[in-house]
Design a protein around this motif. Structure first.
Motif, PDB file in Angstrom:
ATOM      1  N   THR A  62      39.508  22.678   7.106  1.00 49.89           N
ATOM      2  CA  THR A  62      38.541  23.586   6.391  1.00 49.89           C
ATOM      3  C   THR A  62      37.832  24.556   7.214  1.00 49.89           C
ATOM      4  N   GLU A  63      37.098  25.381   6.806  1.00 47.92           N
ATOM      5  CA  GLU A  63      36.332  26.321   7.728  1.00 47.92           C
ATOM      6  C   GLU A  63      35.489  25.602   8.485  1.00 47.92           C
ATOM      7  N   ALA A  64      34.873  24.520   7.814  1.00 46.55           N
ATOM      8  CA  ALA A  64      33.969  23.684   8.448  1.00 46.55           C
ATOM      9  C   ALA A  64      34.613  22.957   9.468  1.00 46.55           C
ATOM     10  N   GLY A  65      35.613  22.473   9.290  1.00 43.15           N
ATOM     11  CA  GLY A  65      36.495  21.632  10.306  1.00 43.15           C
ATOM     12  C   GLY A  65      36.967  22.548  11.621  1.00 43.15           C
ATOM     13  N   ALA A  87      36.195  23.913  17.183  1.00 42.96           N
ATOM     14  CA  ALA A  87      36.039  24.840  18.249  1.00 42.96           C
ATOM     15  C   ALA A  87      34.571  24.344  19.189  1.00 42.96           C
ATOM     16  N   LYS A  88      33.821  23.809  18.279  1.00 42.37           N
ATOM     17  CA  LYS A  88      32.552  23.172  19.060  1.00 42.37           C
ATOM     18  C   LYS A  88      32.914  22.327  20.091  1.00 42.37           C
ATOM     19  N   ALA A  89      33.770  21.236  19.542  1.00 44.95           N
ATOM     20  CA  ALA A  89      34.286  20.038  20.214  1.00 44.95           C
ATOM     21  C   ALA A  89      35.059  20.191  21.450  1.00 44.95           C
ATOM     22  N   GLU A  90      36.112  21.336  21.309  1.00 42.93           N
ATOM     23  CA  GLU A  90      37.007  21.494  22.096  1.00 42.93           C
ATOM     24  C   GLU A  90      36.765  21.554  23.535  1.00 42.93           C
TER      25      GLU A  90
END
Length: 86
Positions: free
Chosen positions: A39-42, A47-50
């Motif tokens: 989802t957009e949240a996913g 993107a934050k975790a990568e």
């Protein structure tokens, strides 16, 4: 099967991710399978975790030469092949 993980464990994990709003499951037109999409949240979380995952991988391999990294890949492939042969 590829990762040697039981279907029930995957189903539980996917259910938790779906409840958190990180994925969506859609039935396939044919068969019992399902498509899974972020989802957009996913996508935002990914993107934050990568960058953290990339930095962790770099740190784990920083003391290895290029030759040693290649040897590590070769050994991991052998281990994986042995597990798949079971």
């Amino acid at each position: 099967r590829y990762f040697k993980v039981e279907a029930a464990a995957i189903t539980r994990t996917l259910s938790r991710l779906e409840k958190k709003g990180l994925i969506r499951r859609h039935p396939m037109e044919k068969g019992r399978g399902k498509y899974i999409e972020l989802t957009e949240a996913g996508r935002d979380l990914f993107a934050k975790a990568e960058p953290f995952v990339t930095a962790h991988r770099r740190q784990a391999l920083q003391g290895l030469s290029a030759t040693e990294r290649q040897q590590l890949l070769t050994l991991c492939a052998k281990v994986q092949a042995a597990l798949e042969a079971e």
